[in-house]
Scaffold this active site. Structure first.
Site, PDB file in Angstrom:
ATOM      1  N   GLU A 144     -11.183  -6.494  -4.079  1.00  0.00           N
ATOM      2  CA  GLU A 144     -10.941  -7.596  -3.144  1.00  0.00           C
ATOM      3  C   GLU A 144     -12.155  -7.776  -2.228  1.00  0.00           C
ATOM      4  O   GLU A 144     -12.365  -6.987  -1.307  1.00  0.00           O
ATOM      5  CB  GLU A 144      -9.687  -7.288  -2.317  1.00  0.00           C
ATOM      6  CG  GLU A 144      -9.331  -8.402  -1.367  1.00  0.00           C
ATOM      7  CD  GLU A 144      -8.012  -8.155  -0.647  1.00  0.00           C
ATOM      8  OE1 GLU A 144      -7.061  -7.667  -1.283  1.00  0.00           O
ATOM      9  OE2 GLU A 144      -7.946  -8.447   0.547  1.00  0.00           O
ATOM     10  N   HIS A 178     -11.186 -14.097   3.766  1.00  0.00           N
ATOM     11  CA  HIS A 178     -12.394 -13.304   3.499  1.00  0.00           C
ATOM     12  C   HIS A 178     -13.511 -14.228   3.009  1.00  0.00           C
ATOM     13  O   HIS A 178     -14.683 -14.020   3.333  1.00  0.00           O
ATOM     14  CB  HIS A 178     -12.128 -12.236   2.441  1.00  0.00           C
ATOM     15  CG  HIS A 178     -11.127 -11.194   2.850  1.00  0.00           C
ATOM     16  ND1 HIS A 178     -10.783 -10.150   2.026  1.00  0.00           N
ATOM     17  CD2 HIS A 178     -10.403 -11.042   3.979  1.00  0.00           C
ATOM     18  CE1 HIS A 178      -9.871  -9.388   2.640  1.00  0.00           C
ATOM     19  NE2 HIS A 178      -9.624  -9.913   3.821  1.00  0.00           N
ATOM     20  N   HIS A 187       0.878  -1.178   0.000  1.00  0.00           N
ATOM     21  CA  HIS A 187       0.000   0.000   0.000  1.00  0.00           C
ATOM     22  C   HIS A 187       0.916   1.229   0.000  1.00  0.00           C
ATOM     23  O   HIS A 187       1.994   1.183   0.600  1.00  0.00           O
ATOM     24  CB  HIS A 187      -0.815   0.135   1.284  1.00  0.00           C
ATOM     25  CG  HIS A 187      -1.769  -0.962   1.603  1.00  0.00           C
ATOM     26  ND1 HIS A 187      -1.411  -2.099   2.250  1.00  0.00           N
ATOM     27  CD2 HIS A 187      -3.114  -1.054   1.432  1.00  0.00           C
ATOM     28  CE1 HIS A 187      -2.473  -2.863   2.452  1.00  0.00           C
ATOM     29  NE2 HIS A 187      -3.519  -2.255   1.961  1.00  0.00           N
ATOM     30  N   ASP A 233      -5.713 -13.957   9.360  1.00  0.00           N
ATOM     31  CA  ASP A 233      -4.609 -13.776   8.396  1.00  0.00           C
ATOM     32  C   ASP A 233      -3.403 -14.667   8.686  1.00  0.00           C
ATOM     33  O   ASP A 233      -2.262 -14.208   8.663  1.00  0.00           O
ATOM     34  CB  ASP A 233      -4.143 -12.300   8.382  1.00  0.00           C
ATOM     35  CG  ASP A 233      -5.103 -11.388   7.635  1.00  0.00           C
ATOM     36  OD1 ASP A 233      -5.775 -11.851   6.705  1.00  0.00           O
ATOM     37  OD2 ASP A 233      -5.165 -10.192   7.975  1.00  0.00           O
ATOM     38  N   ASP A 253     -10.676 -12.079  10.967  1.00  0.00           N
ATOM     39  CA  ASP A 253      -9.682 -12.238   9.913  1.00  0.00           C
ATOM     40  C   ASP A 253      -8.310 -12.434  10.573  1.00  0.00           C
ATOM     41  O   ASP A 253      -7.600 -11.475  10.832  1.00  0.00           O
ATOM     42  CB  ASP A 253      -9.718 -10.937   9.087  1.00  0.00           C
ATOM     43  CG  ASP A 253      -9.061 -11.053   7.742  1.00  0.00           C
ATOM     44  OD1 ASP A 253      -8.702 -12.178   7.352  1.00  0.00           O
ATOM     45  OD2 ASP A 253      -8.921 -10.016   7.076  1.00  0.00           O
ATOM     46  N   ASP A 270      -5.284 -13.492  -2.540  1.00  0.00           N
ATOM     47  CA  ASP A 270      -4.593 -13.172  -1.300  1.00  0.00           C
ATOM     48  C   ASP A 270      -4.626 -14.432  -0.453  1.00  0.00           C
ATOM     49  O   ASP A 270      -5.695 -14.900  -0.023  1.00  0.00           O
ATOM     50  CB  ASP A 270      -5.262 -11.996  -0.572  1.00  0.00           C
ATOM     51  CG  ASP A 270      -4.595 -10.681  -0.927  1.00  0.00           C
ATOM     52  OD1 ASP A 270      -3.775 -10.663  -1.858  1.00  0.00           O
ATOM     53  OD2 ASP A 270      -4.898  -9.667  -0.263  1.00  0.00           O
ATOM     54  N   ASP A 272       2.487   1.980   3.322  1.00  0.00           N
ATOM     55  CA  ASP A 272       3.356   0.943   3.912  1.00  0.00           C
ATOM     56  C   ASP A 272       4.826   1.293   3.742  1.00  0.00           C
ATOM     57  O   ASP A 272       5.650   0.948   4.581  1.00  0.00           O
ATOM     58  CB  ASP A 272       3.175  -0.413   3.205  1.00  0.00           C
ATOM     59  CG  ASP A 272       1.780  -0.973   3.338  1.00  0.00           C
ATOM     60  OD1 ASP A 272       1.030  -0.494   4.187  1.00  0.00           O
ATOM     61  OD2 ASP A 272       1.471  -1.909   2.563  1.00  0.00           O
ATOM     62  N   GLU A 283      -9.529 -13.466  -1.357  1.00  0.00           N
ATOM     63  CA  GLU A 283      -8.705 -13.782  -0.173  1.00  0.00           C
ATOM     64  C   GLU A 283      -9.341 -14.953   0.572  1.00  0.00           C
ATOM     65  O   GLU A 283     -10.542 -14.949   0.867  1.00  0.00           O
ATOM     66  CB  GLU A 283      -8.604 -12.546   0.727  1.00  0.00           C
ATOM     67  CG  GLU A 283      -7.757 -12.822   1.964  1.00  0.00           C
ATOM     68  CD  GLU A 283      -7.209 -11.558   2.616  1.00  0.00           C
ATOM     69  OE1 GLU A 283      -6.885 -10.602   1.880  1.00  0.00           O
ATOM     70  OE2 GLU A 283      -7.104 -11.542   3.840  1.00  0.00           O
ATOM     71  N   ASP A 301      -1.030 -12.554   1.931  1.00  0.00           N
ATOM     72  CA  ASP A 301      -1.611 -11.526   2.798  1.00  0.00           C
ATOM     73  C   ASP A 301      -1.788 -12.197   4.162  1.00  0.00           C
ATOM     74  O   ASP A 301      -2.906 -12.483   4.599  1.00  0.00           O
ATOM     75  CB  ASP A 301      -2.944 -11.035   2.225  1.00  0.00           C
ATOM     76  CG  ASP A 301      -3.473  -9.818   2.964  1.00  0.00           C
ATOM     77  OD1 ASP A 301      -2.870  -9.440   3.989  1.00  0.00           O
ATOM     78  OD2 ASP A 301      -4.488  -9.250   2.519  1.00  0.00           O
TER      79      ASP A 301
HETATM   80  C1  XUL Z   1      -7.625  -6.626   4.629  1.00  0.00           C
HETATM   81  C2  XUL Z   1      -6.892  -6.990   3.424  1.00  0.00           C
HETATM   82  C3  XUL Z   1      -6.043  -5.925   2.831  1.00  0.00           C
HETATM   83  C4  XUL Z   1      -6.018  -5.908   1.343  1.00  0.00           C
HETATM   84  C5  XUL Z   1      -5.260  -4.756   0.738  1.00  0.00           C
HETATM   85  O1  XUL Z   1      -8.428  -7.627   5.135  1.00  0.00           O
HETATM   86  O2  XUL Z   1      -6.950  -8.104   2.971  1.00  0.00           O
HETATM   87  O3  XUL Z   1      -4.752  -6.056   3.367  1.00  0.00           O
HETATM   88  O4  XUL Z   1      -5.458  -7.079   0.831  1.00  0.00           O
HETATM   89  O5  XUL Z   1      -5.742  -3.530   1.138  1.00  0.00           O
HETATM   90 CO    CO Z   2      -6.048  -8.996   1.346  1.00  0.00          CO
END
Ligand code: XUL
Ligand code: CO
Length: 447
Positions: free
Chosen positions: A232, A271, A101, A309, A307, A296, A104, A268, A339
């Site tokens: 996304e 998600h 991003h 991750d 989430d 992702d 970042d 993702e 991600d």
């Molecule tokens: C948040 C997410 C983000 C996007 C990019 O859940 O997945 O990191 O991938 O903004």
């Molecule tokens: Co993401």
């Protein structure tokens, strides 16, 4: 000398290797179904989880001590230390791609002018890193959710001045992504939804974000960016409801605003499960609509409803995901972006290496399994057979629009037909998949 100086270059050493700093399955030039593993997987390390997140959670402060650590102002100098460390890890992992991003990678800013200057500054340094290392940009994105100004959304904000700020960030990052040779541009609508429907005009907000996406696509063409624009999907978190909740919802949105030929999805895994879908459902749905862009890669925790991750670690699950990905033709501009973040107690530099080594090895092993399922062909011919009657004249007449409802009904009456149910063979198919996905295949696949 960087933060990752004690991490060796990670090389493929095969399934028998017990050295934790080796790949056991990811053999980048191994060819499966006509493409190398690197070409199939097109994997990427993300900046935000691996270099920005300090290991904080809602109950406690950051646990990681990185030399570029936030908590203080990120100066140009700190941004550069982070950039050097990031590209050092990318090179040691031998990853072909990375993602970031705007905020970042750049130094902190306090005005829109400073935003632009600091972003361009880091972009120039990043361009040099890309050409020095050969690690390329899978996608760029703008953070339209972190700053307090975006509390009520970016493009969906009730204030058009905030929409304009978001437009500036996206224009800038789209141009930087183009300048850096990025393969895609991602839009994650983190706060494009609502916390309470009591204060929300849904129709108004959807028109705003529909317009925003059209403006982004127009700008892409204006500057000659040939990468893919990706939305996304995510159902909620941080908002109670997010408009791009899953792939099917996004497709409906794209059609409504005439964007279905222009924008694809970045799916993702975590998600998908938050939306109540399986990961492979999302991939298969994107294939059905021809909008699969990128992935992702992460996982949730079945006992936690948020989430988390985490890095993927379930080969049988990933085997199905890889199967559907390959059946849909695989990636063109997209790839597997991790991600994913290490856990809060995984505080060392080496933990970041282990996480990515494990993640890519899981994908590599799943790819080997999926290729074997496809080469075996039993599953594919089962599904093809199941629909084969639609290839007959009557099925084709229905699909081509030749027959009305009454004519289709009369066909049944006239032939006095009495069709019977046939078995869906679910358990047989599950057993079939386990032959390839439970590891029993491992020896054969690597012989
Ligand atoms: C948040 C997410 C983000 C996007 C990019 O859940 O997945 O990191 O991938 O903004
Ligand atoms: Co993401």
């Amino acid at each position: 000398m960087t933060y990752f100086q004690d991490i060796p270059k990670i090389l493929y050493k095969g399934p028998q290797s017990s050295d934790p700093f080796t790949y056991r399955y990811y053999d980048k030039s191994r060819v499966l179904l006509g493409k190398t593993m690197a070409e199939h997987l097109r994997w990427s390390v993300c900046y935000w989880h691996s270099f920005n997140w300090p290991g904080s959670d809602v109950f406690g402060a950051g646990t990681f001590e990185r030399p570029w650590h936030p908590g203080q102002t990120v100066t140009e100098e700190l941004a550069e230390i982070k950039l050097n460390a990031a590209f050092d890890l990318f090179s040691k992992l031998d990853t072909p791609f990375f993602c970031f991003h705007d905020v970042d990678a750049m130094a902190d800013f306090s005005s829109i002018k400073e935003y632009t200057a600091n972003l361009n500054n880091i972009a120039d340094k990043m361009a040099r890193k890309i050409s020095d290392t050969g690690v390329n940009l899978l996608w760029g994105t703008a953070n339209l959710f972190g700053d307090p100004r975006y509390a009520a959304g970016a493009a969906t904000n009730p204030d058009p001045e905030i929409f304009a700020w978001a437009a500036h960030q996206v224009r800038s990052m789209l141009e930087v992504t183009h300048q850096l040779g990025g393969a895609n541009y991602v839009l994650w609508g983190g706060r494009e939804g609502y916390d309470t429907i009591l204060n929300t005009n849904l129709a108004q907000e959807l028109d705003q974000i529909g317009r925003f996406m059209t403006m982004v696509v127009d700008h892409k063409h204006k500057i000659g960016f040939t990468g893919t624009i990706l939305i996304e999907p995510k159902p909620h978190e941080p908002t109670k409801h997010q408009y791009d909740r899953d792939t099917a919802t996004v497709y409906g949105f794209l059609q409504r605003y005439g964007l279905e030929q222009e924008i694809k999805v970045n799916i993702e895994a975590n998600h998908a499960t938050l939306a109540g879908n399986s990961f492979e459902h999302e991939i298969a749905t994107a294939n059905a609509f021809n909008i699969l862009g990128s992935i992702d890669m992460n996982r949730g925790d079945p006992q936690n409803g948020w989430d988390t991750d985490q890095f993927p670690n379930n080969v049988p699950e990933m085997t199905l995901a890889l199967y559907h990905l390959i059946k849909g033709g695989g990636f063109s501009s997209g790839g597997f972006n991790f991600d994913a973040k290490v856990r809060r107690q995984s505080i060392d530099a080496e933990d970041l290496a282990y996480a990515h080594i494990g993640g890519i090895d899981v994908l590599a092993k799943a790819l080997i399994n999926a290729a074997a399922i496809i080469e075996d062909g039993t599953l594919d011919s089962f599904v093809e057979d199941r629909y084969s009657r639609w290839q007959d004249a009557f099925g084709q007449q229905i699909l081509s629009g030749e027959l009305s409802l009454a004519e289709a009904a009369d066909h049944s009456v006239q032939s006095n037909s009495d069709p019977k149910a046939v078995s869906g063979r679910q358990e047989y198919l599950e057993n079939l998949i386990n032959r390839f996905a439970d590891g029993g295949f491992e020896g054969a696949g690597n012989a």
